[in-house]
Write a protein that holds these residues in place. Structure first.
Motif, PDB file in Angstrom:
ATOM      1  N   GLY A   1      -9.591   4.186  -2.611  1.00  0.00           N
ATOM      2  CA  GLY A   1      -9.099   2.167  -2.499  1.00  0.00           C
ATOM      3  C   GLY A   1      -8.512   1.731  -3.919  1.00  0.00           C
ATOM      4  N   GLU A   2      -7.888   3.126  -4.432  1.00  0.00           N
ATOM      5  CA  GLU A   2      -7.800   2.476  -5.311  1.00  0.00           C
ATOM      6  C   GLU A   2      -6.131   2.601  -5.090  1.00  0.00           C
ATOM      7  OE1 GLU A   2      -7.882   3.534  -9.755  1.00  0.00           O
ATOM      8  OE2 GLU A   2     -10.572   3.150  -9.412  1.00  0.00           O
ATOM      9  N   THR A   3      -5.583   1.509  -5.475  1.00  0.00           N
ATOM     10  CA  THR A   3      -3.635   2.046  -5.509  1.00  0.00           C
ATOM     11  C   THR A   3      -2.716   2.077  -6.467  1.00  0.00           C
ATOM     12  OG1 THR A   3      -3.535  -0.335  -6.099  1.00  0.00           O
ATOM     13  CG2 THR A   3      -3.754   0.138  -3.591  1.00  0.00           C
ATOM     14  N   PHE A   4      -2.333   3.263  -6.216  1.00  0.00           N
ATOM     15  CA  PHE A   4      -1.286   3.169  -7.516  1.00  0.00           C
ATOM     16  C   PHE A   4      -0.069   3.195  -7.367  1.00  0.00           C
ATOM     17  CE2 PHE A   4      -1.377   7.513  -5.798  1.00  0.00           C
ATOM     18  CZ  PHE A   4       0.034   7.742  -5.624  1.00  0.00           C
ATOM     19  N   LYS A   5       1.009   2.640  -8.402  1.00  0.00           N
ATOM     20  CA  LYS A   5       2.254   2.348  -7.984  1.00  0.00           C
ATOM     21  C   LYS A   5       3.140   3.631  -8.486  1.00  0.00           C
ATOM     22  CE  LYS A   5       1.431  -2.115  -9.190  1.00  0.00           C
ATOM     23  NZ  LYS A   5       1.392  -3.928  -9.792  1.00  0.00           N
TER      24      LYS A   5
ATOM     25  N   GLY B   1      11.748  -1.217  -8.268  1.00  0.00           N
ATOM     26  CA  GLY B   1      10.785  -1.769  -8.466  1.00  0.00           C
ATOM     27  C   GLY B   1       9.319  -1.257  -8.289  1.00  0.00           C
ATOM     28  N   PRO B   2       8.377  -0.706  -8.688  1.00  0.00           N
ATOM     29  CA  PRO B   2       7.175  -0.676  -8.517  1.00  0.00           C
ATOM     30  C   PRO B   2       6.739  -0.589  -6.552  1.00  0.00           C
ATOM     31  CG  PRO B   2       6.572  -1.964 -10.059  1.00  0.00           C
ATOM     32  CD  PRO B   2       7.864  -1.827  -9.950  1.00  0.00           C
ATOM     33  N   MET B   3       6.344   0.153  -6.093  1.00  0.00           N
ATOM     34  CA  MET B   3       5.639   0.405  -4.504  1.00  0.00           C
ATOM     35  C   MET B   3       4.402   0.684  -4.617  1.00  0.00           C
ATOM     36  SD  MET B   3       7.671   0.608  -0.646  1.00  0.00           S
ATOM     37  CE  MET B   3       6.172   2.578  -0.493  1.00  0.00           C
ATOM     38  N   GLU B   4       3.285  -0.440  -3.944  1.00  0.00           N
ATOM     39  CA  GLU B   4       1.770   0.280  -4.349  1.00  0.00           C
ATOM     40  C   GLU B   4       1.633   0.840  -2.775  1.00  0.00           C
ATOM     41  OE1 GLU B   4      -0.784  -2.790  -3.651  1.00  0.00           O
ATOM     42  OE2 GLU B   4      -0.427  -3.653  -5.657  1.00  0.00           O
ATOM     43  N   LEU B   5       1.156   2.301  -3.136  1.00  0.00           N
ATOM     44  CA  LEU B   5       0.755   3.485  -2.813  1.00  0.00           C
ATOM     45  C   LEU B   5      -0.529   3.422  -3.206  1.00  0.00           C
ATOM     46  CD1 LEU B   5       3.229   6.218  -3.276  1.00  0.00           C
ATOM     47  CD2 LEU B   5       3.516   4.793  -1.109  1.00  0.00           C
ATOM     48  N   PRO B   6      -1.663   3.260  -1.006  1.00  0.00           N
ATOM     49  CA  PRO B   6      -2.948   3.145  -1.208  1.00  0.00           C
ATOM     50  C   PRO B   6      -3.340   4.556  -1.276  1.00  0.00           C
ATOM     51  CG  PRO B   6      -1.624   2.776   1.030  1.00  0.00           C
ATOM     52  CD  PRO B   6      -0.935   2.636   0.316  1.00  0.00           C
ATOM     53  N   SER B   7      -4.325   5.036  -2.241  1.00  0.00           N
ATOM     54  CA  SER B   7      -4.594   6.670  -2.048  1.00  0.00           C
ATOM     55  C   SER B   7      -6.061   6.707  -1.790  1.00  0.00           C
ATOM     56  CB  SER B   7      -4.318   7.367  -3.885  1.00  0.00           C
ATOM     57  OG  SER B   7      -5.237   6.829  -4.427  1.00  0.00           O
ATOM     58  N   GLN B   8      -6.672   7.410  -1.784  1.00  0.00           N
ATOM     59  CA  GLN B   8      -8.005   7.976  -1.745  1.00  0.00           C
ATOM     60  C   GLN B   8      -8.911   7.639  -3.209  1.00  0.00           C
ATOM     61  OE1 GLN B   8      -5.251  10.621  -2.267  1.00  0.00           O
ATOM     62  NE2 GLN B   8      -6.848  12.138  -2.167  1.00  0.00           N
TER      63      GLN B   8
END
Lengths: 100, 313
Positions: B88-92, B79-86
């Motif tokens: 503040g938004e998270t993308f999967k 499944g998708p995993m959330e990765l924090p990015s610069q």
């Protein structure tokens, strides 16, 4: 609005010459401007209201779908199981009273 | 049913009178109080009903016992995993993971090991050395440097109090103590000191428990204030509320949830003040076959997570 209509009809009956002038005057008059503003305000508010109620309904609906629907289905199943068990017990229960 | 009811009622009445006698006895004898539950578990009920293991995507767990003590487990998560990015938004990003586990369980000793395909390893030991002293250790090793850590706890339990020493890597030292004060009330405190991020703190906790409800409160010098209240409506239904506040960062969340345990299923639902609605359904299809559905919806962030899974064995 009614006042505008009356004025319009009276102008058409009296004379033709100043009609465009009068029409312009009527359409530029304060009442019409106010009416326009009020109607556009009303439309704006209605639109906003509709949108926010729509959003609220969407949130309430999806929340209900997630929180309540599975629970209702499971409770219904549980009730069915209980009914079935009760039925079976009453069927068997014809011979069961000695259990008392 | 009708035939069975009278003995049940009688039994209940007997149990009630028994508990009343017990209560009277306890009220008289303050030296004979029950052992409190461990300090880190004081929020147990509210955690159980408000924080199930939500997941996104597919999960499949299979465990098989080889003999009485030893069992192997296999688990697949996709499944998708959330990765924090610069920003503040998270993308999967989609990931797929396989986890292999081996467990050894014995009344006195429990060993659990888990290996993931991405190189993470988790090991846990729980060993009751004597009736009063227990040892627990937890280690997590990863391929990334400085992300591995381990922690060990030594539990010591007496008649009406419990204390625990913990030490871990990064010069972490801690101690907790919890004591039953009345038959319903337990009070506790903790002290910890961490060497590497150079932090220390104290905390206090209280827990009030009756047959119908559990109320807990915890304050720590890290800024955390946690209050929880669980009402037992019946044996199958729990209603739980929780309030979390951090007085250093000044953010607060409150959540309300229910926990229904039915014969074939367990349903847990929760709504919190961040606009996050979540539900977790465990349906027992057959003995040893559990179907999971997990749903999490964040209206504010427009983040929707749904997952389904199967647990076999």
């Amino acid at each position: 609005m009614a006042a505008v209509v009356r004025r319009n009809s009276s102008s058409s009956s009296s004379d033709r010459r100043p009609e465009p002038n009068l029409l312009a005057r009527v359409s530029n008059s304060q009442i019409v401007a106010k009416g326009k503003q009020v109607s556009s305000d009303a439309a704006f508010v209605a639109k906003k209201l509709l949108r926010s109620t729509g959003k609220a309904a969407w949130i309430a609906g999806t929340t209900f779908l997630i929180l309540a629907v599975p629970l209702i289905i499971e409770m219904d199943r549980e009730a069915q199981y209980n009914d079935l068990e009760l039925q079976q017990q009453s069927l068997l229960g014809v011979g069961a009273p000695p259990q008392k | 049913m009708a035939g069975q009811a009278p003995p049940g009622v009688l039994g209940q009445a007997a149990a009630q009178s028994d508990s009343k006698i017990d209560e009277v006895k306890k009220k008289v004898d303050y030296l004979d109080l029950p052992t409190p539950i461990p300090y880190e578990e004081i929020h147990r009920e509210s955690l159980m009903s408000l924080k199930p293991e939500f997941f996104e995507g597919l999960r499949f767990d299979f465990s098989k016992g080889l003999n009485q003590n030893f069992s192997l487990s296999h688990s697949v998560l996709m499944g998708p995993m959330e990765l924090p990015s610069q920003g503040g938004e998270t993308f999967k990003t989609p990931i797929a993971n396989y986890e292999f586990g081996a467990n050894y369980a014995d009344p006195k000793l429990m060993l659990v090991g888990r290996v993931l395909t991405d190189g993470r390893l988790n090991a846990r030991v729980k060993w009751d050395i004597t009736d009063d002293i227990g040892l627990r250790a937890n280690a997590q090793l990863t391929s990334e440097p400085h992300m591995s850590h381990c922690i060990a706890h030594i539990d010591y339990k007496r008649k009406n109090w419990r204390s625990q020493f913990q030490f871990g890597n990064g010069a972490l030292l801690g101690m907790t103590y919890i004591q039953t004060v009345t038959p319903n009330l337990a009070l506790g405190g903790e002290v910890f000191w961490a060497g590497v991020p150079r932090k220390s703190g104290v905390g206090y906790a209280a827990r009030y428990e009756t047959d119908k409800m559990v109320a807990t409160g915890q304050v720590a010098s890290t800024g955390m204030v946690a209050l929880s209240y669980v009402q037992k409506i019946s044996q199958k239904v729990l209603l739980a509320t929780e309030f979390m506040y951090n007085y250093l960062s000044r953010d607060a969340t409150a959540s309300v949830g229910y926990d229904y345990q039915l014969r074939q299923a367990r349903v847990r639902g929760k709504i919190d003040s961040n606009g996050c609605v979540s539900a977790f359904l465990e349906e027992r299809l057959n003995p040893g076959l559990i179907f999971l559905l997990s749903a999490e919806m964040d209206h504010k962030k427009k983040d929707y997570k749904f997952g389904f899974g199967l647990t076999v064995g």
